[in-house]
Structure formats: C-alpha cells, structure tokens
Design a protein around this motif. Structure first.
Motif, PDB file in Angstrom:
ATOM      1  N   THR A  53     -37.817 -42.195  -4.734  1.00 20.92           N
ATOM      2  CA  THR A  53     -37.187 -40.973  -5.253  1.00 20.92           C
ATOM      3  C   THR A  53     -36.342 -40.303  -4.169  1.00 20.92           C
ATOM      4  N   VAL A  96     -41.296 -35.059  -9.611  1.00 22.67           N
ATOM      5  CA  VAL A  96     -41.917 -36.301  -9.134  1.00 22.67           C
ATOM      6  C   VAL A  96     -43.026 -35.967  -8.147  1.00 22.67           C
ATOM      7  N   MET A 151     -38.910 -40.845 -11.751  1.00 18.32           N
ATOM      8  CA  MET A 151     -38.314 -41.582 -10.637  1.00 18.32           C
ATOM      9  C   MET A 151     -37.375 -42.668 -11.141  1.00 18.32           C
TER      10      MET A 151
END
Length: 183
Positions: free
Chosen positions: A107, A150, A166
C-alpha cells in the motif's frame, strides 16, 4: 436502445430535441456503468466474494476517476480488460497468503507512486492546468483516506478488508504506470 429511450423522452417533452446526442451519450454511459458494476458483482458471486468485490469497487472507482491512467481504445476492450482485471484481482485476494506487513508495505509503495504520478491524462482526454491541479488534490485526498483505512483495518485485525482496499490502490497504480508508458 439508448436512442429509443431518448426518442421517448423527447416525445414526452421531458428533454428537448436539440440535446438529443448529449442525452443518448449520457444514457449509454450510464448503462455501461450499470453493466460494469453488475459484472463485477456477478464475478464476486461466482467466486463467492461479493463483499470483497464491493470493497474493491468502492476503492478503485473514486481513485481511478481522479487519478486517470490507461484507457482502452474501445468500450469492448475496456469491458474485457475490466472483467479480466477484476477476476485476477479477486483471485489474488483469495489465493495469495497476505500478511499485514505485506499489505501495508505494498500500500505504501504503490501509494507513493500514485501520490507523485497522478493525475495521468489519457490521449482522448487531455487535462488543462486547472484540471490537473484539481485531480491531483482529489487523488491525494482519496489516497490518504484509503491508506488510512488499510492501516486501520490491519490494526483491528480485518486483514481481508485491508487487502481489498490495498488491491484497489495497486490496480490504480498499475493503470497509472501503463497510462504514462503508453502515452
């Protein structure tokens, strides 16, 4: 079909005839959007991943809309690429043994690429300086929200949700790089 609907709207004086092409195009785009969403949810149903497909979609669409990137030359190619992409994405969510560390690292890595690369304009949709600034700001804001989500979902032990978000970020990053390379 969209032309017939437009004709009905004109004959019922709901819209004016001078705007016929605009309404036909708008109806066509709306129906294509419905088809795409239905297809993504359909793939989610087939793979027994409905919620995952919805979470991915809720991440991918706003980020992609603002960030731009690669666009297929025809609507059919766009649809076929989208079907292949969502299928591969959902299979990746299901099959790959994700960990919180991998999810967060990917991410942050792809998020950094998007942060500095976006927006990427398409050949058929050039952006002016003001549009670029607006889309850059929107992309960065949306991206920060999704990166935060996330991290939050990893922290509270909801790894599958983190992975779905993600993957939305990763696919947008791929589309941006492809758009930059092919332009």
């Amino acid at each position: 079909m969209t032309e017939r609907i437009t004709d009905i709207l004109i004959s019922n004086e709901i819209i004016i005839a001078e705007n016929r092409n605009l309404y036909t195009y708008g109806l066509q785009q709306g129906l294509l959007m419905i088809l795409n969403v239905a297809t993504i949810i359909g793939i989610g149903i087939v793979l027994n991943m409905v919620w995952e497909s919805i979470i991915f979609l809720l991440t991918f669409v706003p980020l992609r809309f603002n960030a731009g990137g690669y666009h297929a030359k025809t609507q059919l190619r766009c649809y076929l690429y989208s079907v292949a992409m969502i299928t591969a994405t959902l299979m990746g969510i299901k099959i790959i043994p994700w960990t919180g560390i991998i999810c967060i690292a990917l991410t942050l890595f792809v998020g950094t690429i998007i942060f500095f690369l976006a927006p990427v304009e398409a050949a058929n949709k050039p952006l002016g300086q003001v549009e670029k600034a607006v889309y850059k700001k929107r992309t960065r804001f949306t991206l920060v929200v999704f990166v935060f989500l996330v991290l939050l979902f990893c922290y509270i032990g909801q790894l599958v949700i983190s992975v779905c978000i993600m993957m939305g970020i990763v696919i947008v990053g791929i589309v941006l790089v492809l758009g930059r390379v092919t332009s």
